[in-house]
Design a protein around this motif. Structure first.
Motif, PDB file in Angstrom:
ATOM      1  N   TYR A 125      -8.104  36.495  17.579  1.00 53.55           N
ATOM      2  CA  TYR A 125      -9.483  36.572  18.083  1.00 53.55           C
ATOM      3  C   TYR A 125      -9.581  37.572  19.230  1.00 53.55           C
ATOM      4  CZ  TYR A 125     -10.375  32.193  15.511  1.00 53.55           C
ATOM      5  OH  TYR A 125     -10.521  31.236  14.536  1.00 53.55           O
ATOM      6  N   GLN A 135     -16.672  35.026  12.497  1.00 56.04           N
ATOM      7  CA  GLN A 135     -16.718  36.425  12.900  1.00 56.04           C
ATOM      8  C   GLN A 135     -15.461  37.172  12.459  1.00 56.04           C
ATOM      9  OE1 GLN A 135     -17.432  35.971  17.154  1.00 56.04           O
ATOM     10  NE2 GLN A 135     -19.595  36.443  16.875  1.00 56.04           N
ATOM     11  N   ALA A 136     -14.301  36.523  12.570  1.00 59.80           N
ATOM     12  CA  ALA A 136     -13.054  37.160  12.141  1.00 59.80           C
ATOM     13  C   ALA A 136     -13.071  37.440  10.643  1.00 59.80           C
ATOM     14  CB  ALA A 136     -11.861  36.273  12.506  1.00 59.80           C
ATOM     15  N   VAL A 153     -13.520  38.722  18.847  1.00 58.04           N
ATOM     16  CA  VAL A 153     -14.469  37.801  18.207  1.00 58.04           C
ATOM     17  C   VAL A 153     -14.277  36.419  18.818  1.00 58.04           C
ATOM     18  CG1 VAL A 153     -14.516  39.102  16.051  1.00 58.04           C
ATOM     19  CG2 VAL A 153     -12.866  37.242  16.315  1.00 58.04           C
ATOM     20  N   LYS A 154     -15.212  35.508  18.512  1.00 57.84           N
ATOM     21  CA  LYS A 154     -15.186  34.185  19.123  1.00 57.84           C
ATOM     22  C   LYS A 154     -14.792  33.065  18.170  1.00 57.84           C
ATOM     23  CE  LYS A 154     -18.726  35.387  22.528  1.00 57.84           C
ATOM     24  NZ  LYS A 154     -20.072  35.039  23.069  1.00 57.84           N
ATOM     25  N   ASN A 155     -14.860  33.313  16.860  1.00 65.13           N
ATOM     26  CA  ASN A 155     -14.610  32.212  15.939  1.00 65.13           C
ATOM     27  C   ASN A 155     -14.123  32.706  14.577  1.00 65.13           C
ATOM     28  OD1 ASN A 155     -17.008  33.027  14.484  1.00 65.13           O
ATOM     29  ND2 ASN A 155     -18.213  31.919  16.002  1.00 65.13           N
ATOM     30  N   ARG A 156     -13.851  31.765  13.684  1.00 62.95           N
ATOM     31  CA  ARG A 156     -13.318  32.062  12.357  1.00 62.95           C
ATOM     32  C   ARG A 156     -14.304  32.882  11.523  1.00 62.95           C
ATOM     33  NH1 ARG A 156      -9.185  28.065  11.602  1.00 62.95           N
ATOM     34  NH2 ARG A 156      -9.175  28.312   9.329  1.00 62.95           N
ATOM     35  N   GLU A 172      -5.606  32.492  18.170  1.00 58.25           N
ATOM     36  CA  GLU A 172      -6.122  32.835  19.493  1.00 58.25           C
ATOM     37  C   GLU A 172      -5.841  34.293  19.826  1.00 58.25           C
ATOM     38  OE1 GLU A 172      -4.304  29.981  22.037  1.00 58.25           O
ATOM     39  OE2 GLU A 172      -5.687  28.357  21.497  1.00 58.25           O
TER      40      GLU A 172
END
Length: 208
Positions: free
Chosen positions: A181, A191-192, A186-189, A178
Motif C-alpha cells: 500500500y 485501490q490496489a 493507496v489506502k485499501n485493497r 502494508e
C-alpha cells in the motif's frame, strides 16, 4: 457478461452502451426504465450486474434494491449519482451495492469499476481515481512477492487464502500488504486492485 442499466436518461444509457461495448469485449447491456422490465431481465439473467440511477425517488430506489436483493441475491449492483450522502451510502451497501460512481465520471472509470465489482471488490467514492504515472512507477517498484500478492488480492482472495496459496503466514501477508500500500500510495485493497486493473492499459511488462 450481462449488464442491466436502469436509468431515466435514455441518451446517457445509449452513450454508455456504445462506450462500454468498445472497452469490454463480450459485454451485453440491456436498458430498462420500468421495474417490471427489470425483473424480466433478471429472471433471464439472475447474476447480471445492475447499474442503477441513484437519483430516482429515494424510497423507490431502496424498494427496488431490497426486492432485487431478495429475489436475485447473486446480482451485484452499481449506483450512479450526482452526489452522495454518507447515511444514504451506508444503506446502499447493505443492499448488495458494490460501487458508487459519479454520473460525470469518465468511461475509463466506469470500465475499471465494473471490472473490480465483478472481482468481488467494493468501490466507494474516490476509490476509482487512478493516476497513470503513479500506477506505472508504483507497479515497477514492487518486489516479486508483492506482485504475487497483488495479483491474488485483485482476484478477490482473502489474507488467509493468500497465505495458503503462497505458503506464508497470515502475519507475513499483512506485512507485505502494508508495504505494498505504501509503495502504491493507496489506502485499501480496492485501490490496489484497481491499479493492477489499470495496468492493462500501460506498456507490456509493468508487472514482469
Amino acid at each position: 457478461m450481462q449488464v442491466v442499466m436502469f436509468d431515466r436518461q435514455s441518451i446517457f444509457i445509449h452513450g454508455m452502451k456504445v462506450s462500454l461495448q468498445e472497452h469490454i469485449p463480450g459485454i451485453d447491456i440491456f436498458a430498462v426504465s420500468q421495474a417490471d422490465d427489470l425483473w424480466r431481465q433478471l429472471l433471464q439473467n439472475p447474476d447480471a450486474l445492475l447499474i442503477l440511477d441513484g437519483e430516482m425517488d429515494q424510497d423507490f430506489c431502496q424498494w427496488l434494491l431490497k426486492e432485487k436483493f431478495q429475489l436475485f441475491p447473486e446480482s451485484k449492483g452499481i449506483i450512479i449519482v450526482n452526489e452522495y450522502r454518507q447515511a444514504w451510502l451506508s444503506n446502499m451497501l447493505a443492499l448488495n451495492v458494490q460501487a458508487i460512481i459519479p454520473r460525470d465520471a469518465s468511461v475509463e472509470v466506469f470500465v475499471q469499476t465494473i471490472k473490480s465489482v465483478l472481482r468481488g471488490l467494493i468501490c466507494l467514492p474516490g476509490d476509482w481515481q487512478v493516476n497513470e504515472e503513479q500506477t506505472r512507477q508504483g507497479l515497477y517498484h514492487l518486489s516479486q512477492r508483492q506482485r504475487e500478492i497483488l495479483i491474488l488480492l485483485a482476484n478477490g482472495e482473502t489474507n488467509k487464502q493468500i497465505s495458503r496459496t503462497l505458503n506464508i503466514s497470515a502475519g507475513t501477508v499483512k506485512a507485505h500488504l502494508e508495504s505494498l500500500y505504501r509503495r502504491l500510495d493507496v489506502k485499501n485493497r480496492t485501490q490496489a486492485a484497481m491499479m493492477l486493473n489499470h495496468c492493462q492499459d500501460l506498456p507490456p511488462g509493468c508487472l514482469e
